[in-house]
Design an enzyme around this catalytic site. Structure first.
Site, PDB file in Angstrom:
ATOM      1  N   GLU A 188       0.780  -1.240   0.000  1.00 38.86           N
ATOM      2  CA  GLU A 188       0.000   0.000   0.000  1.00 38.86           C
ATOM      3  C   GLU A 188       0.813   1.292   0.000  1.00 38.86           C
ATOM      4  OE1 GLU A 188      -2.739  -0.119   3.309  1.00 38.86           O
ATOM      5  OE2 GLU A 188      -4.048  -1.509   2.264  1.00 38.86           O
ATOM      6  N   GLU A 382      -5.934  -8.462   1.179  1.00 36.98           N
ATOM      7  CA  GLU A 382      -6.561  -8.026   2.426  1.00 36.98           C
ATOM      8  C   GLU A 382      -8.009  -7.663   2.166  1.00 36.98           C
ATOM      9  OE1 GLU A 382      -4.793  -4.859   4.777  1.00 36.98           O
ATOM     10  OE2 GLU A 382      -2.783  -5.540   4.270  1.00 36.98           O
ATOM     11  N   GLU A 437      -3.426  -1.920  15.425  1.00 38.05           N
ATOM     12  CA  GLU A 437      -3.940  -1.303  14.198  1.00 38.05           C
ATOM     13  C   GLU A 437      -3.355   0.113  14.026  1.00 38.05           C
ATOM     14  OE1 GLU A 437      -5.379  -2.392  11.576  1.00 38.05           O
ATOM     15  OE2 GLU A 437      -5.998  -0.472  10.746  1.00 38.05           O
TER      16      GLU A 437
HETATM   17  C1  NOJ Z   1      -4.081  -2.193   5.445  1.00 38.17           C
HETATM   18  C2  NOJ Z   1      -2.743  -2.461   6.034  1.00 38.17           C
HETATM   19  O1  NOJ Z   1      -1.938  -3.136   5.109  1.00 38.17           O
HETATM   20  C3  NOJ Z   1      -2.783  -3.189   7.348  1.00 38.17           C
HETATM   21  O2  NOJ Z   1      -1.541  -3.067   7.934  1.00 38.17           O
HETATM   22  C4  NOJ Z   1      -3.906  -2.633   8.218  1.00 38.17           C
HETATM   23  O3  NOJ Z   1      -3.897  -3.107   9.500  1.00 38.17           O
HETATM   24  C5  NOJ Z   1      -5.214  -2.932   7.512  1.00 38.17           C
HETATM   25  N1  NOJ Z   1      -5.231  -2.229   6.265  1.00 38.17           N
HETATM   26  C6  NOJ Z   1      -6.462  -2.552   8.286  1.00 38.17           C
HETATM   27  O4  NOJ Z   1      -6.544  -1.187   8.412  1.00 38.17           O
END
Ligand code: NOJ
Length: 477
Positions: A188, A382, A437
């Site tokens: 990302e 994801e 998070e």
């Molecule tokens: C994207 C990220 O890659 C991950 O690290 C994160 O925890 C999740 N989204 C959820 O927000």
């Protein structure tokens, strides 16, 4: 040739071609990332990472959760006794893939220079443990995190960063390339540069400034160059292994499809979030619409033709997409400010932690990739959410129907795209376990498995059992 020989040759031919056509099974997985789950922040010679530094010394969470939280202990997954139990939970869940990331600051504590053999061995044992359990490791080489010493040197703002990353990635590929079938260079870049850095650098309640947005572009470009360099290195080795990159895709939609200003804002947003990375990777150029706006705010950003040709020539073997929610925008908002709306008239009324629940946009982006980007091999690396009030343990049970519903509907829409020809090869839930998070600390629980952060006790949520059933139902894909 006599008859028997002809029949024999035909037989061999049929067996061989059937073998070469044997498709690899659809990947069903769960994901984590090193800083979010490993803990053990000073174990086995690990160096300080960017996030160790930010959480312990700067206290990034001051803006968001009002209390200092760190990944120092997190859910203790660096510990082999612990992660073996977690592998067992994955086995029972029925997944055949586990996406996790390597911590650069464990492997090369000083960022550049001597590798730390203990850490290299640690990840090797983890990879072996997964393979022994019949679970394919999807290895993210870099997931937002890098050695703090490099942050002090400017991180991606330093023109040397791409080389430092290359040396680290090369080490990892050399070491694990025979065992790991899927590497991921970056996770990302959009979120790393345009969202997280902004949250860290300014008051997150303020919208993103255009100047900030544009200044980050050079960093993203350096990351894309490093991505190409590492893909080339990997391909030149001709390993029986693939390498890809993970992008967050947030297809944009208008708040009101009848308002032309909303439709235009959505188009612009789509270009800024998605095409900004998809176009260089698959078409060797940045979208003109984004470059034109860039020229206004950051006249210094002028990528050379050679750079663009290089980025476009090193195609990832697969594209990982992280999909959570679309970006729904209104025309009167400045699209450049990236002010996404929490909800939308067509979305579910329940609020998720990740934005409006609109799984049809996952289908839309998969079909866009098929129709506009040459139908690359795609893995959903994801997808997941949390919903207020759901992740509570009552009588040792966690009832989370909204998470199950979210996952089920996203799988349905993804498979619809697959049925219509999109080259989709896997679906991975974020996350297997509740974890750290980022700027939200431990306040958002996105796991299929509930973790008691004090005792490290794991309790599968109802969604774990529901995902287990879904995987069973789709066996043979
Ligand atoms: C994207 C990220 O890659 C991950 O690290 C994160 O925890 C999740 N989204 C959820 O927000």
């Amino acid at each position: 040739m006599n008859k028997t020989l002809i029949i024999f040759s035909l037989l061999i031919f049929t067996v061989l071609s059937a073998k070469s056509q044997k498709k690899s099974p659809f990947l069903w997985g769960v994901a984590t990332a090193a800083y979010q789950v490993e803990g053990a922040y000073q174990t086995d010679g690990k160096g300080e990472s960017k996030w160790d530094f930010l959480t312990n010394k700067v206290g990034i969470t001051q803006f968001t959760i009002g209390e200092k939280q760190t990944g120092n202990v997190s859910i203790n997954m660096y510990d082999r006794t612990q992660y073996l139990k977690d592998i067992q939970l994955m086995k029972e869940l029925g997944v055949n893939a586990y996406r996790f990331s390597l911590d650069w600051s464990r492997i090369i504590p000083d960022g550049t220079g001597n590798p730390n053999e203990v850490a290299l061995k640690h990840y090797e044992v983890l990879i072996d443990d997964l393979l022994a359990a019949g679970i394919e490791p999807l290895v993210t080489i870099y997931h937002f995190d890098y050695p703090a010493v490099l942050l002090q040197k400017g991180g991606w703002g330093n023109p040397e960063m791409g080389n430092w990353y290359f040396n680290y990635a090369k080490l990892v590929i050399d070491r694990y390339g025979k065992k790991v079938k899927k590497f991921i260079t970056f996770n990302e870049p959009y979120i790393e540069f345009f969202l997280v850095e902004n949250m860290l650098n300014s008051d997150p309640k303020k919208p993103l400034s255009k100047e900030f947005y544009m200044s980050q572009m050079q960093k993203a470009h350096s990351q894309l160059m490093a991505n190409a360099k590492v893909i080339k290195y990997h391909h030149d080795l001709k390993l029986n292994s693939q390498i890809g990159i993970v992008l967050n895709v947030n297809p944009a939609g208008p708040w009101d499809a009848k308002k032309s200003a909303d439709v235009a804002a959505a188009k612009f947003q789509d270009v800024l979030i998605n095409d900004l990375f998809l176009d260089p990777l698959y078409k060797g150029q940045y979208p003109k619409m984004a470059l034109d706006s860039l020229a206004k705010y950051n006249p210094t950003f002028k990528p050379s033709k050679e750079d663009m040709a290089f980025i476009g020539s090193q195609k990832p073997d697969f594209l990982g997409i992280n999909f959570y929610a679309p970006a729904i925008v209104k025309g009167e908002d400045s699209a450049m400010s990236l002010k996404w709306l929490d909800n939308n008239p067509d979305a579910d009324s329940v609020k998720s932690s990740v934005g409006p629940v609109m799984p049809e946009y996952l289908y839309k982006i998969l079909m866009r990739l098929k129709n506009e980007y040459g139908n690359p091999d795609v893995i959903i690396t994801e997808n997941g959410a949390s919903f207020k009030g759901e992740d509570v343990k009552i009588n040792n049970k966690i009832n989370d129907p909204l998470r199950t519903d979210y996952i089920k509907r996203h799988i349905d829409w993804a498979l619809k795209a697959k049925n219509e020809g999109a080259n989709l090869h896997g679906y991975v839930v974020w996350s297997g376990w509740d974890n750290f998070e980022w700027v939200s600390g431990y306040t958002k629980r996105l796991g299929l498995i509930y973790v008691d952060f004090k005792t490290q006790e794991r309790t599968p949520k109802q969604s774990y059992y529901d995902y287990q059933k879904l995987i069973q139902e789709h066996k043979g894909l």
